[in-house]
Design a protein around this motif. Structure first.
Motif, PDB file in Angstrom:
ATOM      1  N   LYS A   1      12.280 -25.908 -50.188  1.00 40.44           N
ATOM      2  CA  LYS A   1      13.090 -25.108 -49.245  1.00 40.44           C
ATOM      3  C   LYS A   1      14.309 -24.632 -50.011  1.00 40.44           C
ATOM      4  O   LYS A   1      15.139 -25.438 -50.444  1.00 40.44           O
ATOM      5  CB  LYS A   1      13.494 -25.975 -48.041  1.00 40.44           C
TER       6      LYS A   1
ATOM      7  N   SER B   1      14.913 -29.506 -51.366  1.00 44.10           N
ATOM      8  CA  SER B   1      15.741 -28.358 -51.017  1.00 44.10           C
ATOM      9  C   SER B   1      17.017 -28.404 -51.844  1.00 44.10           C
ATOM     10  O   SER B   1      17.878 -29.256 -51.610  1.00 44.10           O
ATOM     11  CB  SER B   1      16.093 -28.408 -49.526  1.00 44.10           C
TER      12      SER B   1
ATOM     13  N   GLU C   1       6.369 -29.382 -51.122  1.00 43.42           N
ATOM     14  CA  GLU C   1       7.021 -28.280 -50.400  1.00 43.42           C
ATOM     15  C   GLU C   1       8.437 -28.095 -50.944  1.00 43.42           C
ATOM     16  O   GLU C   1       9.085 -29.070 -51.347  1.00 43.42           O
ATOM     17  CB  GLU C   1       7.104 -28.583 -48.891  1.00 43.42           C
TER      18      GLU C   1
ATOM     19  N   TYR D   1       9.923 -22.830 -47.623  1.00 45.91           N
ATOM     20  CA  TYR D   1      10.776 -22.598 -46.451  1.00 45.91           C
ATOM     21  C   TYR D   1      12.138 -22.075 -46.899  1.00 45.91           C
ATOM     22  O   TYR D   1      12.544 -22.255 -48.052  1.00 45.91           O
ATOM     23  CB  TYR D   1      10.979 -23.907 -45.673  1.00 45.91           C
ATOM     24  N   SER D   2      12.835 -21.464 -45.940  1.00 41.38           N
ATOM     25  CA  SER D   2      14.177 -20.997 -46.244  1.00 41.38           C
ATOM     26  C   SER D   2      15.010 -20.996 -44.973  1.00 41.38           C
ATOM     27  O   SER D   2      14.634 -20.357 -43.988  1.00 41.38           O
ATOM     28  CB  SER D   2      14.112 -19.577 -46.835  1.00 41.38           C
ATOM     29  N   ASN D   3      16.109 -21.728 -44.966  1.00 43.72           N
ATOM     30  CA  ASN D   3      17.001 -21.710 -43.802  1.00 43.72           C
ATOM     31  C   ASN D   3      17.810 -20.413 -43.798  1.00 43.72           C
ATOM     32  O   ASN D   3      18.329 -19.987 -44.842  1.00 43.72           O
ATOM     33  CB  ASN D   3      17.997 -22.875 -43.846  1.00 43.72           C
TER      34      ASN D   3
ATOM     35  N   ASN E   1      17.420 -22.234 -49.485  1.00 43.42           N
ATOM     36  CA  ASN E   1      18.058 -21.606 -48.327  1.00 43.42           C
ATOM     37  C   ASN E   1      18.740 -20.296 -48.687  1.00 43.42           C
ATOM     38  O   ASN E   1      19.724 -20.285 -49.434  1.00 43.42           O
ATOM     39  CB  ASN E   1      19.059 -22.578 -47.698  1.00 43.42           C
TER      40      ASN E   1
ATOM     41  N   SER F   1      12.214 -36.456 -48.351  1.00 36.32           N
ATOM     42  CA  SER F   1      12.819 -35.144 -48.549  1.00 36.32           C
ATOM     43  C   SER F   1      14.139 -35.333 -49.295  1.00 36.32           C
ATOM     44  O   SER F   1      14.873 -36.286 -49.039  1.00 36.32           O
ATOM     45  CB  SER F   1      13.064 -34.455 -47.206  1.00 36.32           C
TER      46      SER F   1
END
Ligand code: SF4
Length: 329
Positions: free
Chosen positions: A200, A180, A198, A240-242, A202, A147
């Motif tokens: 991410k 990310s 994947e 994904y998203s924080n 945020n 990651s």
């Protein structure tokens, strides 16, 4: 105490007191994430011999004044002492940053000043591509994923170009790669073309108004658009998203955002605020609030047919810092 309550209590407190046998090999120090710049953190997994649920874990900072104690009994066996209860479990060693992943911060520095983020004040630097390859090589026998995250060292565009270079150099490991970063409009397509599985991005705050206040110079709408366009490339449940809990938003704001994100196939990761930088005086969200939001998040994810247990990389695969539907209950 049920695991989800216990984890909510640790997240509410944010730290544990570490005692017992020497634990250096279980203590990690990070350049990103909630413990950036702190004395260190550890990962505790419940379950005496083996973890009772694979991958169930909580990460906590180490603080001699914490009301919660972790006693290392030796060889990783540990007890968590919390609210008069003793929970047997294990300390999990991090590979790079977290267990079972090489999660690397490319640029541990940033030109932006999000109000909750300690990174701009840390003496961070950018890692070289060869250095990153060597780091992954050093843990290749104990990871399932790579990651990548990064601050913005000089410009959003320049950072994206450098991260693409890093990703290209890491493909030879044959492991799933998650990324990310703060995205440019073309970032999703460029990462997808390199084989990233994947992403991410945020969105950080529950509302655009809060984002303008917390993240001057960055765009909530831009991130929202990159998330949507990513689902078409990576698939539902691979984006994904924080979203930080504790910046002044209401639970209704968070529910609305989670409905919006899951409606487009994005999995929201609810991240309890770690008070830092100019928000150092803010309180952490309470365990009760985290548990209530956890139930709401679980309902919304189930209705959308999204399951964080399928995550291969990054925070939804780690789950150390967040209550994660499917994994923690
Ligand atoms: S949940 Fe994310 S930020 Fe927290 S330790 Fe795991 S990978 Fe790092």
């Amino acid at each position: 105490m049920e695991w989800k309550r216990l984890k909510a209590r640790v997240l509410e407190t944010g730290s544990v007191r570490l005692s017992g046998e020497p634990s250096d090999e279980y203590v990690s120090r990070s350049a990103a994430g909630p413990s950036a710049g702190t004395p260190g953190s550890l990962f505790f997994s419940p379950g005496g011999g083996r973890p009772s649920v694979p991958g169930r874990r909580v990460r906590a900072g180490i603080d001699d004044n914490s009301p919660i104690e972790v006693v290392h009994r030796g060889a990783g066996a540990a007890d968590l002492l919390i609210d008069g209860e003793t929970v047997a479990g294990r300390l999990e060693p991090a590979a790079l940053h977290c267990p079972r992943q090489a999660y690397i911060t490319v640029s541990g520095t940033c030109i932006f000043h999000c109000r909750y983020c300690p990174v701009p004040e840390l003496p961070g630097r950018r890692k070289g591509v060869d250095e990153i390859v060597r780091m992954v090589e050093s843990v290749a026998d104990r990871i399932d994923a790579v990651s990548i995250t990064s601050g913005v060292a000089s410009s959003i565009e320049e950072e994206e170009a450098y991260v693409l270079e890093v990703v290209a150099a890491l493909r030879s490991f044959g492991l799933p790669i998650g990324v990310s970063v703060y995205p440019c409009p073309e970032t999703p397509a460029r990462l997808h073309a390199l084989g990233v599985v994947e992403v991410k991005f945020n969105i950080e705050t529950a509302t655009p108004e809060l984002f303008s206040e917390m993240c001057p110079g960055l765009s909530w709408e831009g991130i929202r658009e990159s998330l949507s366009s990513s689902v078409a490339l990576f698939g539902r449940g691979r984006v994904y998203s924080n979203v930080i809990v504790g910046l002044g938003e209401t639970d209704a704001d968070l529910a609305r955002l989670m409905e919006d994100l899951t409606g487009t196939g994005v999995i929201p990761v609810l991240r309890p605020l770690t008070p830092a930088a100019s928000l150092a005086d803010r309180p952490r969200p309470s365990a009760e609030r985290l548990l209530a939001l956890f139930e709401t998040q679980g309902r919304i994810l189930r209705r959308a047919g999204l399951d964080p247990r399928r995550a291969l990389t990054m925070c939804a695969a780690c789950t150390g810092c967040d209550l994660t539907p499917g994994r923690d209950a």
